[in-house]
Design an enzyme around this catalytic site. Structure first.
Site: not given
Lengths: 271, 540
Positions: B215, B219, B366-368, B429-430
């Site tokens: 995580h 950042y 989300h992470f894209h 996913r995956r």
């Protein structure tokens, strides 16, 4: 810049940041370890310490009753990819002698004419596991089961590495090569079936999975049906039982016929 | 004062070159698993490509940007030539060698384990060694940033550290500590198995170690973006930074709360106790704080620019902003994408709500949205802002830049919004293969197709970006003025020692690591019988 001491209770930033952080840790810990375990009606905790241990993730027996034992023998073989790697030539030689008693069904060159599995060139870990399971009773078969009790662990290792040592030969009864059916290359994701080829070769190989090219179609169908109805249950983590149960009769037919029609020499273990 | 132009340019060029390759792979992956293409029948190719895409986009690309930008910040904000430039080149070399070492086995299909490693899957040892080299290369940067600041402080004992450098070194320290989790997993768990010294691995412990990194690495990716918000944007649009102190507080807060929250990635993992999941969930909520502080400060700074440009009334300043300035446009896009991404993140961090979308395409969306959208669009802005100062050449076309940024913004929305939606429908996913002819999946076909088209828009935008940089490199030479960062409305004359140094915040960061990770790691490491046989890629 004023020379103020940072790590000192006289410093406002120190007091505030450490104070707030500590308060957050304590508050969230109280929430996570005490409040939440008690707030869950389905979680029975025997007291404060029990609640904390439960929330900390310490495994415990939730019931005093003994766990349910299966009515059948389960496999106790742990498969690792390093299993039986680098065998000695003595071991292979002993295996060749021992294999004389197997030749009537599995063929003198490890290629069967009797709808028994072809063992020549099979992965040693696969053969070893099946022999162990026959001996322990995790797998039963009218022909094989009587052989296994007399085998020591070393005998099984020797047999496994000997058969692995034999060259893979084209099957005795190959049919015309047929194209790969969907179940072999795609599986059926909506029914939780991985492609056959993702473990048994073609796409990938997984430890403990035999390669299947050129094996008897009758044998493979019989095994898939045995997995499906629970007559055979020595597969790791029920992998094959879960797959076979979800397969249709046509898919079993297609997969078995496809693999039986493939010559083993086209198979490549290391891509 | 930018003396190490070649060094910085090398970092940026390598970063954007590997980014371009990974972008092509990403678009290909979206295409072949969409209904637009018949299934390629071999999922291994998909996972091979996915591993390369993730490894490059997650480790190599942002690390190089943070390093290159970090060297630029060190020189231009401290007005001091980079100390240890040879070491910096060595770090760059390690990243280059590491990236190649990792990518060769991936290309050969010997390490299709995805960039998150996923033990007990084990690929070629060279893949992991390559990743370790990339991390070691970046640690050289961490050390150099720390040393440069220390020497500057020694020479300037009475001057506050400039905000850009303060934030930059905070990012470096955050990365140094957050990379330790994955480093422990790689060195003590995965590599011994990959090298054949062991054949079993404690997958649960490995996942906890990885969550330590997984995580906070976001950042670390975010740091250059936030530094750009605070120290480039107000200057580039003709305004001033609303509050220097607020910036310092935001960056030290990231240092403290970015790391001890990673177990929210493991909400579905049985090996971690529910109490620790709750603590991590609560602390994840805390990272909203520096983000909200930043949104407030930057909006206020932008308003100052709008009003300086003659904007009046409660909203009139928005129209007065320099919208034809690519930096302005990029910031607005970044904020919009960050807003949507953050809103989705609230679902992910909630212990209960997460169960509805855990391991679905929602997460990928989300992470894209956060990384590819909010973060990378500011990497573009940083490059646009720095390029003339690095190359000594002027950019000739703001129009092309605006088109590129618009395409990226629109492409990212078209890619990620349907992605979130199919996640809610339950699409895992995956997965390489989906049978859209199945009635249960047919309703997802349209969304997946849209998403794939968005991927192509992103690819066009990425190609345009590289073209703009190349054109910038070949345009007429000019005398670039000195590179400088935003001025605050009230430039800091005296800063409390807590906001001019890191000791307190690093102590809190490590303290929270001990409280939030200590017990789960110790418990799993000491418990016997938790290892499982490794599954080697392509081995029998």
């Amino acid at each position: 810049m004023p020379t103020e001491r940072l790590f000192s209770t006289a410093n406002r930033w120190f007091r505030l940041s450490v104070g707030i952080t500590a308060a957050l840790v304590i508050l969230t810990a109280l929430g996570g370890f005490i409040l939440l375990p008690y707030a869950q009606s389905d979680l029975k905790v025997a007291g404060l310490w029990d609640a904390i241990c439960s929330a900390a993730g310490i495994p415990k027996l939730t019931s005093s009753a003994s766990s349910v034992q299966p009515t059948f023998k389960t496999s106790d073989v742990i498969m690792t990819s390093a299993m039986l790697a680098n065998p000695s030539s003595e071991s292979i030689g002993r295996g060749a002698t021992l294999a004389q008693q197997c030749a009537i069904c599995h063929g003198p060159t490890g290629v069967s004419r009797a709808d028994s599995p072809n063992l020549a060139g099979q992965y040693p870990a696969v053969i070893f596991k099946q022999l162990k399971d026959f001996k322990s009773g995790a797998r039963t078969n009218a022909v094989m089961s009587p052989f296994a009790p007399h085998l020591t662990d070393q005998d099984m290792v020797d047999l496994a590495v000997y058969y692995h040592y034999l060259p893979r030969l084209p099957a005795y009864h190959p049919t015309q090569k047929i194209p790969a059916p969907r179940i072999v290359i795609n599986g059926a994701p909506m029914r939780g079936i991985a492609p056959c080829g993702s473990c048994h070769g073609g796409l990938d190989n997984k430890t403990g999975s035999p390669w299947l090219e050129g094996q008897s179609a009758a044998y493979m169908k019989a095994q898939l049906r045995a997995f499906a109805d629970g007559a055979r249950r020595n597969d790791i983590s029920q992998q094959m039982r879960n797959i076979a149960r979800a397969m249709t009769a046509e898919e079993i037919e297609e997969a078995a016929n496809y693999y039986a029609s493939q010559p083993p020499d086209e198979y490549s273990a290391a891509r | 004062m930018l003396n190490s132009r070649r060094l910085i340019l090398a970092h940026f060029w390598l970063a954007f070159a590997v980014f371009g390759v990974a972008l092509v792979l990403g678009a290909w992956q979206m295409f072949i698993r969409s209904p637009l293409h018949t299934w390629i029948s071999d999922p291994e190719w998909y996972y091979r490509s996915l591993t390369a895409h993730g490894t490059v986009m997650g480790y190599v690309f942002p690390t190089l940007i943070a390093m290159g930008f970090g060297y630029a910040i060190s020189e231009s904000s401290l007005k001091q030539p980079l100390i240890g430039r040879r070491w910096a080149w060595a770090g760059f070399g390690l990243i280059l060698v590491g990236a190649v070492t990792a990518m060769v086995p991936v290309s050969l299909g010997r390490a299709s384990v995805l960039y998150t490693f996923y033990p007990p899957l084990i690929g070629s040892a060279f893949y992991y060694i390559g990743v370790v080299l990339v991390v070691v290369g970046s640690w050289i940067w961490v050390a150099l940033m720390s040393i440069n600041l220390r020497i500057w402080k020694g020479n300037n004992p009475d001057t506050p550290v400039p905000l850009a450098m303060f934030a930059n070194v905070a990012g470096a320290y955050l990365w140094a500590w957050t990379a330790v989790g994955a480093a422990l997993e790689l060195l003590f768990q995965i590599l011994p198995v990959a090298l054949g010294l062991k054949s079993t691995i404690d997958a649960g412990l490995a996942r906890v170690f990885f969550s330590w990194t997984l995580h906070a690495i976001v950042y670390f990716w975010l740091m250059p973006t936030y530094i750009a918000y605070y120290t480039i944007v107000p200057r580039a649009i003709g305004g001033k930074l609303y509050s220097d102190t607020m910036g310092r507080i935001a960056f030290v807060l990231f240092l403290v709360v970015a790391m001890p929250i990673g177990i929210h990635h493991a909400f579905a993992d049985p090996q971690v106790g529910a109490g620790f999941k709750f603590i991590h969930s609560a602390f994840t909520a805390m990272v909203a704080l520096p983000t909200l502080l930043t949104v407030f400060t930057i909006c206020a700074s932008v308003e100052i620019a709008g009003r300086l440009r003659g904007g009046r009334g409660p909203l009139g300043w928005i129209a007065a902003l320099p919208w034809n300035n690519p930096i302005m446009l990029a910031t607005a896009f970044s904020f919009v994408l960050l807003g949507f991404g953050g809103a989705g993140g609230l679902i992910n961090m909630s212990y209960q709500l997460d169960t509805t979308i855990h391991n679905t395409q929602w997460i990928t969306g989300h992470f894209h949205l956060i990384f590819g959208g909010a973060i990378v669009i500011m990497y573009f802005a940083i490059a646009y802002d720095l390029w003339p100062h690095l190359t000594g050449r002027t950019f000739d076309s703001f129009r092309l830049m605006r088109l590129q940024l618009w395409l990226w913004f629109v492409g990212m929305i078209i890619t990620t919004f349907p992605w979130h939606y199919v996640g809610i429908l339950g699409m895992p996913r995956r997965m390489a293969y989906f049978d859209y002819t199945d009635p249960a999946l047919a309703s997802e076909a349209m969304s997946v197709t849209m998403s794939a088209l968005g991927g192509f828009i992103l690819l066009i935008s990425g190609a345009l970006f590289i073209l703009i940089l190349i054109r910038g490199q070949r345009s007429p030479a000019m005398e670039a003025e000195e590179y400088r960062f935003s001025m605050a409305v009230h430039p800091p004359a005296s800063v409390p020692v807590a906001l001019n140094s890191y000791g307190l915040w690093l102590a809190l960061m490590i303290g929270l690591t001990v409280t939030n990770y200590g017990f789960p790691i110790a418990q799993l490491a000491l418990r016997q019988g938790t290892s499982v046989p490794a599954v080697y890629i392509g081995a029998q």
